[in-house]
Write a protein that holds these residues in place. Sequence first.
Motif: not given
Lengths: 261, 353
Positions: B231-232, B240-241, B244, B246-247, B279, B281, B283-284, B345
């Motif tokens: 995930y991280f 990444a995509e 979860g 992901a931007n 990338m 996330r 929420e970060t 992040a």
Amino acid sequence: MRDRLIFAGQLGFTLLVAAFLVVPVVLSISAGVTVNYFRGIQSGVTLQWVVQVWNLYAGEIGLSFLIAFATLAVTLVVGVPAAYGLHVKGGRLSRVIEEIITLPLAIPGLAIALALLLTYGGFGGFRQSWLFILTGHVIFTMPFMVRSVMAVFASVDIKTLDEGAASLGASPWTRFCNVIVPNAMPGILAGSLMVVTLSLGEFNLTWMLHTPLTKTLPVGLADSYASMRLEVASAYTLIFFIMIVPLLVAMQMVAEKGEKK
Amino acid sequence: MSGIAGHGAAVHIENCGKTFPDGTQALAPASLDIVSGETLVLLGPSGCGKTTMLRIIAGLETPDAGGRVLFDKTDMTAVPIEQRHVGMVFQSYALFPNMTVAENIGYGLKIRGVDKAARAARVAEMVALTNIGGLENRRIDQLSGGQRQRVALARAVAVRPRVLLLDEPLTALDASLRDRLRSELNSLLRSLGITAIYVTHDQAEAMELGDRIVVMRKGAIAQIGTPREIYFAPQNRFVAEFVGAANIVEGPVASGRLTLPGGWLALNDAADNAAAVAMIRPETIGIVAEADAFLRGTVESVAFIGDRQRLVVTGAANKPLTVDAPNTINVRAGERVGLSVTPQAVRVLPKED
């Protein structure tokens, strides 16, 4: 009022069609128990023709059942594993084999019989035994067994069930007995019903393959139509009915019970 | 509790590929090690080769020449499934319609010649473990989807398999039941301490159940790692995509800064790169006052989801950014905002062709 007219019309038409089909059967059966058909039923009712047919053709009747159940045994022993193999294996080759098994449905029975005679006619012992007719019947009825069993396999996802049993440690033969056959039962019963009925009633092929000593019910029927009085032939029809109808009903009941499960 | 499960084998997969007779390669040769007692999740979209991998481990498919499957250092490649001593839960459950629930659960034991009394005891133990008391004499077609799933699990575990294989076991269930069974399954796998290999396309399932996750794509392994690593620290854009939200942002990196249309982001030791891909996330990303941030943008939309609100911010990066903000802050569409992202992040991804 209009609805009742339509209903009456439909009922009348249905009864007419039913009568068209049933009356010949009734006439034929009644002829079999009439003393003299040309003088009509007032000449008296008798069982003498039935007894005569039984005395003359008991052998044919026995042989017919022997062949029918032997055909059933062969189609079960060969057809059910074949259907399983074809279903599990899949692919083009399986489809080709399935088509080949199905071919006898499209080819006239006479042609099959001719091919058998050309190929095996020289083997005297085989040619003269009832096994020769059995061979023809197996070829002719096999597609019905294979097809109806394969239809069930397709509907219950037998391949995954087989894999499930394998994952639990069951050998191929154990899987076949515990999982494949019980779950294919509706198809096996439906196939058996068709095989026995078709074998008992088969005429084309059998007529070509029979010898004076290996005659089946329908061949005997043709024989009696051709060479005896109409009352005798009709009595023969009656016996045929009495033999086959209870069998059909019984197998139908078994098949329905299997489906309900 | 390991007495209930028996011994979990360590599984070693070496160069296992699969090419089907028509020439399509379902799986490129891959190697994997699964530790005894571990739950490994094979995660990926349909057609990624995860089920093929599972079926090779099960013994339902043979790997291409050169591939080997070992259980506890014993070569099992040529051993058929019925002798591998595995337990398998199928997506369609594959329960036997001609047997009752108890007969299904006891089938593997019967095959192994376990006597009737011992079998009944083991079946009772499994029934209790999977909470299906009272259903023992039911036929399979009298069960609900969730009950079938439990019976399938009980049947697979009853034989104390060396490896438990699960092929999308929850996919056929509706969403709320799936969530509940997922956490039940999780505690069951933990308490059994069994070696389990779990195939799914659902990343939430993979995260919750997996000790490690193998992300797969187009017949190859994209990344292997713990749920946190996956995930991280995804190793590529696909991971990444897929795992979860992901931007993915693109821009030049110079002296530890990623420059974007709306400002810049600080990075942890990143090499200079004229066209980097990174990338972030949702929420970060923190929402701060415009004046306090090095990256700014305009809120395009706000969706209140309950536990959080999902914003779409334009102008900050080359593509609109998704931001998961706390449900307490007050922002409106059209507002200018500052975005704060810690260097940890931002994950720079390797360049892909």
